[in-house]
Design an enzyme around this catalytic site. Structure first.
Site, mmCIF file in Angstrom:
data_model
loop_
_atom_site.group_PDB
_atom_site.id
_atom_site.type_symbol
_atom_site.label_atom_id
_atom_site.label_comp_id
_atom_site.label_asym_id
_atom_site.label_seq_id
_atom_site.Cartn_x
_atom_site.Cartn_y
_atom_site.Cartn_z
ATOM 1 N N ASP A 15 27.406 -4.332 -42.837
ATOM 2 C CA ASP A 15 28.423 -3.975 -43.693
ATOM 3 C C ASP A 15 29.420 -3.360 -42.820
ATOM 4 O O ASP A 15 30.505 -2.766 -43.298
ATOM 5 C CB ASP A 15 28.229 -3.456 -44.842
ATOM 6 C CG ASP A 15 27.498 -2.136 -44.707
ATOM 7 O OD1 ASP A 15 26.839 -1.564 -43.632
ATOM 8 O OD2 ASP A 15 27.911 -1.010 -45.442
ATOM 9 N N ASP A 60 21.154 -5.297 -41.473
ATOM 10 C CA ASP A 60 21.222 -3.748 -41.833
ATOM 11 C C ASP A 60 20.601 -3.461 -43.135
ATOM 12 O O ASP A 60 20.618 -4.630 -44.010
ATOM 13 C CB ASP A 60 22.797 -3.278 -41.696
ATOM 14 C CG ASP A 60 23.007 -1.731 -41.895
ATOM 15 O OD1 ASP A 60 22.176 -1.101 -41.421
ATOM 16 O OD2 ASP A 60 23.799 -1.543 -42.692
ATOM 17 N N ASP A 70 21.461 -0.033 -45.672
ATOM 18 C CA ASP A 70 22.224 0.391 -46.594
ATOM 19 C C ASP A 70 23.657 -0.291 -46.914
ATOM 20 O O ASP A 70 24.271 -0.377 -45.771
ATOM 21 C CB ASP A 70 22.661 1.906 -46.382
ATOM 22 C CG ASP A 70 23.198 2.503 -47.626
ATOM 23 O OD1 ASP A 70 22.374 2.793 -48.507
ATOM 24 O OD2 ASP A 70 24.351 2.994 -47.560
#
Length: 261
Positions: free
Chosen positions: A213, A17, A19
């Site tokens: 995250d 991922d 961001d």
């Protein structure tokens, strides 16, 4: 920690991922330079995966270059590309009324899907900053006439340089409510997007690790695609929040820097 890092380093394919894993807004997370250099130097198969449909892979590559990372555009995969691939497989040569930005428009054109605001096969909603009542009214009318409703991702909100803003899940909700039709979302946590990324890597899921995250998108998508998962605590999830979910990641690290320390 070193045993965990070693197990992760042994993987052939890496899906990351962006961001909260690679950067926050326009700032790289500490240690990302070392991690990306390690991927390149060890000739690992990797792809940066994002639920955002706004930017093209070239624009994402240029964004990282401005931060000091030289990553070719072939290493990026977006929900816009996954949506275009999905529609092409479902209905080759179809048409769509699209509310979205250049990343989504370009992906659809490249997949042979043309724009149609009269009698499209699909209404497609992506991340956008040009949302208005006129577009909403048009989309509702077309769905009521029979167009299928598609969302590039189900995210309700997303981070921007000025704070949290509404994302596709919030923008498409009025269409769902007004028409009584539920959208189909292509992006994470739908494992379809992750399976596309795994095929792009030319790796088996058992050889691949998903690094993210967010428990509710990244980790569940990796888990449902039979890949091992790494939750990094450099984004929006704290260690205390993990217990709120009925599943766990394979590994938990502070950041991607821990993989190559």
């Amino acid at each position: 920690m070193e045993n965990v890092a070693k197990k992760i380093r042994e993987k052939k394919g890496f899906i990351c991922d962006m961001d909260g894993v690679i950067y926050h807004g326009n700032n790289l997370i500490d240690g990302v330079h070392g991690f990306v250099n390690w991927l390149l130097e060890n000739e690992k198969q990797f792809v940066f995966l994002t639920n955002s449909s706004e930017r093209t892979p070239l624009e994402l590559s240029q964004k990282l270059k401005r931060m000091g990372l030289d990553v070719p555009e072939k290493h990026f995969y977006t929900s816009a590309l996954a949506t275009a691939s999905f529609l092409k497989s479902q209905c080759p040569g179809c048409s769509a009324y699209v509310i979205g930005e250049a990343g989504l428009m370009n992906s659809l054109y490249d997949a042979g899907i043309y724009m149609n605001d009269v009698n499209p096969d699909y209404v497609v909603m992506g991340d956008t900053r040009t949302y208005n009542f006129e577009k909403l009214e048009k989309a509702i009318a077309l769905v009521n006439k029979g167009a299928k409703l598609i969302g590039t991702n189900p995210d309700i909100t997303g981070p921007t340089e000025v704070g949290i803003m509404p994302a596709v899940g919030a923008l498409i909700a009025p269409i769902e409510i007004a028409t009584g039709k539920k959208a189909y979302f292509v992006g994470k946590p739908n494992p379809l997007m992750l399976r596309h990324a795994i095929r792009k890597l030319d790796c088996h899921s058992a050889e691949t690790v998903m690094i993210g995250d967010r428990m509710d998108t990244d980790i569940i998508a990796g888990m449902e695609s039979h890949a091992e998962t790494v939750l990094v605590l450099s984004g929006c999830t704290s260690e205390a929040m993990i217990g709120d979910f009925p599943f766990r990641p394979t590994y938990i690290l502070n950041s991607v820097a821990d993989i190559v320390k």
